[in-house]
Design a protein around this motif. Structure first.
Motif, PDB file in Angstrom:
ATOM      1  N   GLU A 172      13.285 -29.259  18.361  1.00 13.84           N
ATOM      2  CA  GLU A 172      13.586 -30.140  19.487  1.00 13.84           C
ATOM      3  C   GLU A 172      14.645 -31.173  19.098  1.00 13.84           C
ATOM      4  O   GLU A 172      15.584 -31.453  19.838  1.00 13.84           O
ATOM      5  CB  GLU A 172      12.301 -30.905  19.852  1.00 13.84           C
ATOM      6  CG  GLU A 172      11.704 -30.596  21.194  1.00 13.84           C
ATOM      7  CD  GLU A 172      10.575 -31.572  21.486  1.00 13.84           C
ATOM      8  OE1 GLU A 172      10.710 -32.357  22.425  1.00 13.84           O
ATOM      9  OE2 GLU A 172       9.562 -31.557  20.725  1.00 13.84           O
TER      10      GLU A 172
ATOM     11  N   LYS B 208      22.367 -33.062  24.120  1.00 19.54           N
ATOM     12  CA  LYS B 208      22.334 -34.287  24.917  1.00 19.54           C
ATOM     13  C   LYS B 208      22.860 -35.491  24.141  1.00 19.54           C
ATOM     14  O   LYS B 208      23.485 -36.392  24.711  1.00 19.54           O
ATOM     15  CB  LYS B 208      20.886 -34.542  25.339  1.00 19.54           C
ATOM     16  CG  LYS B 208      20.714 -35.726  26.260  1.00 19.54           C
ATOM     17  CD  LYS B 208      19.246 -35.882  26.644  1.00 19.54           C
ATOM     18  CE  LYS B 208      19.022 -37.136  27.465  1.00 19.54           C
ATOM     19  NZ  LYS B 208      17.589 -37.411  27.658  1.00 19.54           N
TER      20      LYS B 208
ATOM     21  N   THR C 287      18.412 -43.436  29.533  1.00 12.47           N
ATOM     22  CA  THR C 287      18.198 -42.001  29.764  1.00 12.47           C
ATOM     23  C   THR C 287      18.643 -41.178  28.558  1.00 12.47           C
ATOM     24  O   THR C 287      18.574 -39.951  28.587  1.00 12.47           O
ATOM     25  CB  THR C 287      18.963 -41.517  31.015  1.00 12.47           C
ATOM     26  OG1 THR C 287      20.345 -41.882  30.870  1.00 12.47           O
ATOM     27  CG2 THR C 287      18.407 -42.160  32.276  1.00 12.47           C
ATOM     28  N   HIS C 288      19.107 -41.846  27.543  1.00 16.82           N
ATOM     29  CA  HIS C 288      19.526 -41.145  26.326  1.00 16.82           C
ATOM     30  C   HIS C 288      18.739 -41.581  25.101  1.00 16.82           C
ATOM     31  O   HIS C 288      19.263 -41.661  23.999  1.00 16.82           O
ATOM     32  CB  HIS C 288      21.034 -41.301  26.091  1.00 16.82           C
ATOM     33  CG  HIS C 288      21.844 -40.456  27.013  1.00 16.82           C
ATOM     34  ND1 HIS C 288      22.094 -40.822  28.314  1.00 16.82           N
ATOM     35  CD2 HIS C 288      22.428 -39.231  26.849  1.00 16.82           C
ATOM     36  CE1 HIS C 288      22.820 -39.886  28.899  1.00 16.82           C
ATOM     37  NE2 HIS C 288      23.035 -38.909  28.037  1.00 16.82           N
TER      38      HIS C 288
ATOM     39  N   THR D 211      15.425 -40.060  23.583  1.00 15.23           N
ATOM     40  CA  THR D 211      14.528 -38.927  23.803  1.00 15.23           C
ATOM     41  C   THR D 211      13.478 -38.852  22.697  1.00 15.23           C
ATOM     42  O   THR D 211      13.829 -38.856  21.521  1.00 15.23           O
ATOM     43  CB  THR D 211      15.337 -37.611  23.826  1.00 15.23           C
ATOM     44  OG1 THR D 211      16.484 -37.797  24.657  1.00 15.23           O
ATOM     45  CG2 THR D 211      14.487 -36.468  24.353  1.00 15.23           C
ATOM     46  N   GLU D 212      12.228 -38.819  23.100  1.00 17.88           N
ATOM     47  CA  GLU D 212      11.169 -38.629  22.115  1.00 17.88           C
ATOM     48  C   GLU D 212      11.050 -37.152  21.806  1.00 17.88           C
ATOM     49  O   GLU D 212      10.965 -36.329  22.716  1.00 17.88           O
ATOM     50  CB  GLU D 212       9.826 -39.152  22.656  1.00 17.88           C
ATOM     51  CG  GLU D 212       9.758 -40.661  22.713  1.00 17.88           C
ATOM     52  CD  GLU D 212       8.329 -41.198  22.800  1.00 17.88           C
ATOM     53  OE1 GLU D 212       7.378 -40.385  22.871  1.00 17.88           O
ATOM     54  OE2 GLU D 212       8.167 -42.427  22.801  1.00 17.88           O
TER      55      GLU D 212
ATOM     56  N   VAL E 236      18.117 -31.464  21.088  1.00 16.91           N
ATOM     57  CA  VAL E 236      18.486 -32.676  21.836  1.00 16.91           C
ATOM     58  C   VAL E 236      19.770 -33.266  21.268  1.00 16.91           C
ATOM     59  O   VAL E 236      20.693 -33.643  22.002  1.00 16.91           O
ATOM     60  CB  VAL E 236      17.349 -33.728  21.782  1.00 16.91           C
ATOM     61  CG1 VAL E 236      17.827 -35.063  22.355  1.00 16.91           C
ATOM     62  CG2 VAL E 236      16.125 -33.237  22.543  1.00 16.91           C
TER      63      VAL E 236
ATOM     64  N   ILE F 137      17.396 -40.402  19.264  1.00 18.86           N
ATOM     65  CA  ILE F 137      16.220 -39.542  19.222  1.00 18.86           C
ATOM     66  C   ILE F 137      15.101 -40.315  18.552  1.00 18.86           C
ATOM     67  O   ILE F 137      15.249 -40.809  17.433  1.00 18.86           O
ATOM     68  CB  ILE F 137      16.512 -38.245  18.449  1.00 18.86           C
ATOM     69  CG1 ILE F 137      17.594 -37.468  19.208  1.00 18.86           C
ATOM     70  CG2 ILE F 137      15.253 -37.411  18.277  1.00 18.86           C
ATOM     71  CD1 ILE F 137      18.016 -36.198  18.536  1.00 18.86           C
TER      72      ILE F 137
END
Lengths: 492, 492
Positions: free
Chosen positions: B427, B435, B417-418, B420-421, B431, B439
């Motif tokens: 962005e 978060k 869950t970590h 991220t596209e 992110v 990435i």
């Protein structure tokens, strides 16, 4: 594969050096006095490590790891220890290299990266460990502290020899802290005993346990226990030491504890170690002119199987039988290697395994298959026997014990026939020259006499044997009174 | 026994530092940047070592040992490697200390004991090992050479943290030599796989396998494979690397072999390593605000039993039952410790074992004896259950697997869950800030862009994932064409 070794009789020292290299145990490196321990030598060392580590843990010790470097101010804190090791220590003074402006492609020490305080590469770790113990010990409840470390150490020896004396070597060093003197002495004795049991039962090397004289003691110890072995050339080898350190390091590093009664007291200490030097003891105790001889308990491969074949079909048939043999032997915890390399002939393989001391060789050819037999060759006695396949596992299992015992007994017999009691200094010199080994002689207990005897004969007092009879007599050199016999020998 | 830890939410970095010390894993030493690995921490490291060593041997590697020191002339032979490590290496310049004439009782470097050539304390051993391999390799029959070494290395880092970045650390370094490029690449991939399997199955840490960009490669490598893990604070940690070294070291040290066809060719090389840094990964993947959480496969004690008693008679009755439990658990290869210290109360023991991450705690009191039950407490979920004595062994055995799996799944879930596209740099930054984690972004493939992104965001390219989909796109920073997504993250 390998050239014939110089014989022991011809040149013992040359024989040793050749054997270490030819048997693929170790070699000299590009760094003065430092060795490379090759895979075969390292595999033997790993076996020693595993067994020793088990024994340390069984006696309540835990492993830990302390820094390689000792800041100079800690190194010098225990004066005797510092004095003993200062003359042979590697010192880090800088922490960076830079491009050498005068020599393109070359580096030089960066003069701007000088350490504020020099770092000594540990020759032994009492200083760094006791500076740490200070934070670990407050109350009697924190004691005893029973710590061991597996590590490399560096002593800048001028004359080095593979395994026996190298600038860097591998070892373990135990460091313990106790509430009472008695407990610390008991610990030092216990660990010397552990070493003795290990060398005798596992390495098949008989040793004499004893105490060192003051001049032979570890720098910083109040008492040094040791195990002394005898090599085939009649020279002794110190195989391990265990030190009662009194309160010397506790005082140097101010390590105190609160006793049950609420008093502040300095703790009592021991340290003890064995090193890759044991490899030298192993080689010089058992090996012969054909090469290394390994006790089964230390052999990376206890059994090697060599197929004798001409055609692929023959190899295939042999392999099938060998697979069965290997499964059975492994089920008995016997390590076995099938040497089916097709790049070497059987003769070359035999020579290699002999040189490398594999305890038992099994040769198996097509005729053996027909007869349901194999040929066993023992490395220790160099004898051969033909064994039926259905009794092979039992026989091999029995031989593992028998070879181990035979090697021990042979070494013990040599050792025991090389302890000679002498009464006069003439006798002393004659035995030392003609026979070698340990000389049991009276000594007046002074360092002067000890030095004098060393100067004249090169023999040192190896130890005051723990089980030696206490018997008064006359010092062989000075004729003064002596309280007991001690053991002299030339030594590695 | 121990004070409460700072929480992760409050100060993650402080939480980590406190946990390492309070759980008795390691501490800073008197030597700048060097740590002491305490017995409990070392016991975990020993478990890692044993498992890795088994895996290395299963894949045909042998252990050996090479010198700690690298003469400067060897160190500088492979230029890129030398350049990469010259700025942070400890240098031995002298081999003796002497009494300082100006300061009684103090020592100083003896100016007459300067080495002719400086010795670098190994930051990695390619140079010393390849200078040795030159003597080991003549023919294709000597290859592959599959060597591993367990050793200490020194890199003079300016900012250090226990386990994560220390001036001295412990590691293993594999060094192999091959006849072909393909074989060497296959070896580098195999060992990266071995590392991935080990961290996932044994340490319960999910990792992403990938390739490093040129700027993140090992100095002297043609390609660096890596395993990247994600810590609970959203930062990545490189947990192991495996390098394809091409013929760089073979050329620098002139290591050639005669091929089957009789031609002289340079050999192809790999090297690969993991270190005590894995301890940091372990801690930061699983632990919580109560302290360390250990997967059962790495726990020195998998189960601890705490007796709850008031009288000696009660303790005696409990001990009898506990002995039976321990025998049964040990017969299932579960390690168990009976914490019957009478110097601490049960509450203090509970706190200590929680802090030290023992996977399962059994509490047993007099009422339990009457009921034929015990209380189990899981460290991972902090849940308790009452279990009947006659089903205890089965339940504990089951829990060993369950806890191991739960920890892995929890870490995997967090990791998954970590990732991220992102499509734009805004962005990307958002992110990263809000978060964290990996990435997945398009990058134009240039070192300039990589540097620029690092400069702006502190995120680096952790790897080009081996199983990443190859999909064209637009670089998040420059808008130029991109051949594939890569993984960025802030990293330890």
């Amino acid at each position: 594969m390998s050239k014939k070794l110089t014989s022991r009789a011809e040149n013992y020292s040359k024989w040793y050096n050749e054997l270490v290299v030819e048997a693929d145990l170790a070699e000299n490196s590009a760094v003065r006095g430092c060795m490379v321990i090759k895979p075969y030598g390292y595999a033997i060392w790993e076996k020693m490590q595993a067994e020793l580590d088990k024994k340390f843990k069984e006696t309540g010790h835990q492993n830990a790891y302390f820094p390689l470097f000792v800041p100079k101010s800690l190194f010098e804190a225990e004066e005797k220890n510092a004095e003993g090791f200062a003359k042979e220590c590697a010192v880090v003074t800088h922490y960076r290299l830079e491009n050498d402006p005068d020599k393109p492609g070359k580096l030089r020490v960066d003069p701007n990266a000088k350490l504020e305080e020099e770092l000594v590469v540990r020759p032994t770790s009492e200083a760094i460990i006791w500076s740490t113990f200070k934070g670990w010990v407050q109350s009697y409840r924190d004691l005893p502290l029973l710590i061991n470390q597996w590590a490399n150490v560096v002593r800048w020896e001028m004359r080095t020899r593979l395994f026996l004396r190298t600038a860097e070597f591998l070892w373990q060093e135990g460091h313990t802290a106790h509430t009472t003197k008695q407990e610390a002495i008991a610990e030092a004795e216990l660990m010397n005993n552990v070493y003795a049991t290990f060398t005798e039962d596992f390495m098949a090397i008989p040793v004499i346990q004893g105490l060192k004289t003051e001049s032979e003691r570890f720098a910083g110890a109040d008492e040094t226990y040791c195990i002394e072995a005898l090599m085939q050339d009649g020279k002794a080898l110190q195989a391990g030491t265990s030190h009662f350190l009194g309160q010397n390091f506790a005082k140097a590093f101010d390590v105190k504890f609160t006793s049950k009664e609420g008093k502040q007291e300095y703790v009592w200490a021991t340290s003890w170690g064995v090193s890759t030097r044991l490899m030298g003891a192993l080689i010089m105790t058992h090996s012969d002119d054909h090469g290394l001889v390994l006790p089964p308990k230390l052999a990376p491969n206890q059994v090697v199987i060599v197929p004798i074949y001409k055609t692929d079909e023959q190899l295939e048939a042999i392999t099938e039988v060998v697979n069965g043999i290997m499964t059975e032997l492994r089920s008995k915890n016997i390590s076995v290697k099938f040497d089916n390399r097709d790049t070497y002939r059987p003769g070359a393989k035999f020579a290699q395994h002999e040189l490398q001391g594999v305890p038992l060789r099994i040769a198996i050819g097509s005729r053996d298959l027909e007869n349901g037999t194999v040929e066993l060759a023992r490395r220790d006695t160099l004898t051969k026997e033909v064994v039926a396949l259905d009794t092979l596992t039992d026989r091999v299992e029995g031989l593992m014990t028998e070879i181990q015992d035979t090697l021990y007994k042979k070494a013990l017999d040599y050792r025991d026939t090389h302890i000679t009691e002498v009464e006069t200094f003439d006798e002393f010199k004659k035995v030392l020259e003609e026979k070698g080994g340990f000389i049991s002689a009276h000594w007046d207990g002074t360092a002067e006499t000890e030095d004098k005897i060393k100067e004249i004969t090169k023999a040192t007092i190896r130890c005051l044997p723990l089980d030696g009879k206490i018997e008064k007599g006359i010092c062989v050199l000075t004729g003064r009174e002596s309280a007991r016999r001690v053991l002299f020998a030339k030594a590695y």
